[in-house]
Design an enzyme around this catalytic site. Structure first.
Site, short mmCIF file in Angstrom:
data_model
loop_
_atom_site.label_atom_id
_atom_site.label_comp_id
_atom_site.label_asym_id
_atom_site.label_seq_id
_atom_site.Cartn_x
_atom_site.Cartn_y
_atom_site.Cartn_z
CE LYS A 92 -3.13 2.62 3.12
NZ LYS A 92 -4.06 2.60 4.28
CG ASP A 141 -5.62 7.90 4.23
OD1 ASP A 141 -6.55 8.50 3.69
OD2 ASP A 141 -5.81 7.02 5.18
CE LYS A 177 -6.81 8.82 7.84
NZ LYS A 177 -7.24 7.89 8.80
CG ASP A 179 -1.94 5.51 4.85
OD1 ASP A 179 -1.75 4.43 5.58
OD2 ASP A 179 -2.97 5.56 4.48
CG ASP A 182 -9.89 7.49 6.78
OD1 ASP A 182 -9.02 7.27 5.73
OD2 ASP A 182 -10.05 7.53 7.90
CD GLU A 233 -6.66 5.00 2.48
OE1 GLU A 233 -7.85 5.05 3.07
OE2 GLU A 233 -5.56 4.92 2.82
NE ARG A 255 -10.46 -1.55 4.12
CZ ARG A 255 -10.90 -1.62 5.38
NH1 ARG A 255 -12.12 -2.15 5.66
NH2 ARG A 255 -10.19 -1.30 6.44
#
Ligand code: BES
Ligand code: ZN
Ligand code: ZN
Length: 496
Positions: free
Chosen positions: A264, A269, A276, A287, A346, A348, A350
């Site tokens: 990832k 993010d 967030k 991230d 959020d 995201e 996956r």
């Protein structure tokens, strides 16, 4: 920094300090401690007698050397606990702590006496890696108060010259690769955009002899990667799919088996439209740590040249909210044809991994290990100590856990299963990208990714808690940890 190996008398080595690990309740009557005690003019036995130092793990004793027979003017003893438990991972910690401590005293060269129960190769590799990762600092963008001091030479003492030398070379590769990953994770998101991440991977590949292919958004679109692309829609930065490949000169892989490492790489993010909270959002520059871990591990693989091929796939994407951004409730179609109802933008990581793991399988992957700072829930469950591991292949998971134990990293398995998979069923599409509220959040993330793996053996590493150290330790600075690289390298080597 220069590493040297010696097997003989270390007392005359031209260095400023001597470093030795000391076991719990060891006496200064014989062996190394006696030698060092003589050099220190009896200061060590005095410290042991007064119980100022008992060799407990992490204890340190820094003393002057007053004897005439040593070039070094200081000795640093570091407690490493029980002798039977002192192996290569302990050597890495000891080496890192010694390097940081001595740099703080402006020492530039030291002898490191090794006493681990592991092989000379593993021990010397751990020593070099520990020194290199120990000296990493976060202050890259400081113009004042930067740590400018360096360690120029480390002489590692052990008992097999050729193996020590091999180990030092190996440890340098591993340490530099971990720092490469840590540097990427530490980069702010205005500098490390998906495009810049791809450029750094390309430059690394050119230096290490890996092949590197970057897929742009049009190519991803053509492949049907609607899940991945839904995340980059709200960003002006185009997504990049970084594909690295290592091919050995003579492969020992059986049955066309191919290990893929998939990461990832969310360079920032914000949460997207499911924005967030402001507090702590800056941390989300890391991230992309899963992707950085893949790139760093591939760097080490390119240089260490194992006898099996390895594929590295990194989805580098920025998750931002704007007028084009994906909305909660939107439905997208992933590369494998499955439809996804996005209920929280959020979640995201996956979404990008869904297409990245499917892509890896189209490239022939028969074993897939994906890694991601995927869920806050894993931080609640395991803190910053254990990496969460989940998956459908118990064989692969067991291999990874066994590898982690050999290199001194900690992994803890959480379950998957049809009861959890039921929680990501959508009312209007095949799956939704969140589970049941706050329950089993890490598992919900994993079983979502599972939907996009077809036949490959699969394991998922959630490094959200372990990829960043909030506190410095004697053997490392605060900040990105480089977690999982050593374990993955060991996995590759165990698979040869
Ligand atoms: N990048 C975060 C996960 C994360 C949280 C990493 C804290 C490191 C520290 C991820 O994309 C995320 O936001 N996950 C959500 C999922 C939720 C919306 C289902 C989370 O964990 O809250
Ligand atoms: Zn998120
Ligand atoms: Zn994220």
């Amino acid at each position: 920094m220069n590493f040297k190996a010696i097997t003989g008398n270390y007392s005359e080595a031209p260095v400023q300090a001597l470093v030795a690990p000391i076991f719990k309740d060891e006496s200064a009557d014989s062996g190394i401690l006696k030698e060092l005690d003589d050099l220190s003019g009896g200061n060590i036995s005095a410290a042991l007698q007064s119980e100022e130092f008992k060799g407990k793990e992490g204890e340190t004793l820094y003393l002057p050397i007053t004897g005439q027979n040593a070039a070094a003017k200081r000795v640093l003893l570091i407690g490493v606990g029980e002798q039977a438990d002192h192996k290569a991972p302990g050597t890495a910690v000891l080496a890192g702590a010694a390097a940081r401590f001595l740099r703080g005293k402006s020492v530039k060269s030291f002898v490191l006496i090794t006493r681990s129960a592991d092989s000379a190769i593993d021990t010397a590799a751990a020593a070099a890696q520990g020194v290199i990762t120990g000296l990493f600092e976060l202050d890259k963008y400081r113009t004042a108060d930067k740590e400018e001091r360096t360690i120029d030479e480390v002489i590692v003492v052990g008992d097999n010259q050729a193996d020590l030398e091999k180990g030092l070379q190996r440890g340098r590769v591993i340490g530099d690769s971990m720092n490469f990953t840590r540097d990427l994770a530490n980069e702010p998101a205005n500098i490390l955009t998906p495009t810049e991440m791809a450029n750094r991977a390309k430059a690394m590949a050119a230096e290490t002899g890996l092949s590197c292919n970057i897929l742009d958004e049009a190519q991803m679109e053509a492949l049907g990667m609607g899940s991945l692309l839904s995340v980059s829609k709200g960003s002006v930065q185009p997504a990049q799919l970084i594909v690295l490949k290592y091919e050995p000169a003579a492969s020992t892989a059986t049955d066309n088996s191919l290990l893929a490492l998939v990461g990832k790489g969310i360079t920032f993010d914000t949460g997207g439209i499911s924005l967030k909270p402001a507090d702590g959002m800056d941390a989300m520059k890391y991230d992309m740590s899963g992707g950085a871990t893949v790139i760093g591990t591939m760097r080490a693989i390119g240089l260490l040249k194992p006898s099996i091929p390895v594929l590295g796939v990194v989805a580098a994407v920025e998750n931002m909210p704007d007028g084009n951004a994906t909305r909660p409730g939107d439905v997208v179609t992933a590369m494998n044809g499955k439809t996804v109802e996005i209920l929280n933008t959020d979640a995201e990581g996956r979404l990008i991994l869904a297409d990245a793991v499917a892509y890896a399988e189209t490239q022939g992957a028969t074993r897939i290990v994906d890694m991601a700072t995927l869920t806050g829930a894993v931080v609640i469950a395991l803190g910053d100590i254990n990496t969460g591991i989940l998956g459908t292949s118990q064989e692969l998971i067991d291999e990874i856990i066994a590898s982690s134990k050999e290199v001194g990293e900690k992994f803890w398995q959480l379950p998957v299963g049809k009861e959890y998979s039921a929680q990501i069923k959508s009312d209007i599409a095949d799956v939704k990208n969140i589970g049941k509220g706050r329950k089993a959040g890490t598992i919900a993330g994993a079983v979502f990714i599972q939907e996009f793996v077809k036949d490959a053996q699969w394991a998922h590493l959630d490094i959200a808690g372990t990829a960043w150290n909030d506190e410095p330790k004697p053997h490392h600075s605060k900040g990105p940890s480089g977690v999982a690289i050593k374990t993955l390298l060991r996995l590759v080597e165990r698979s040869q």
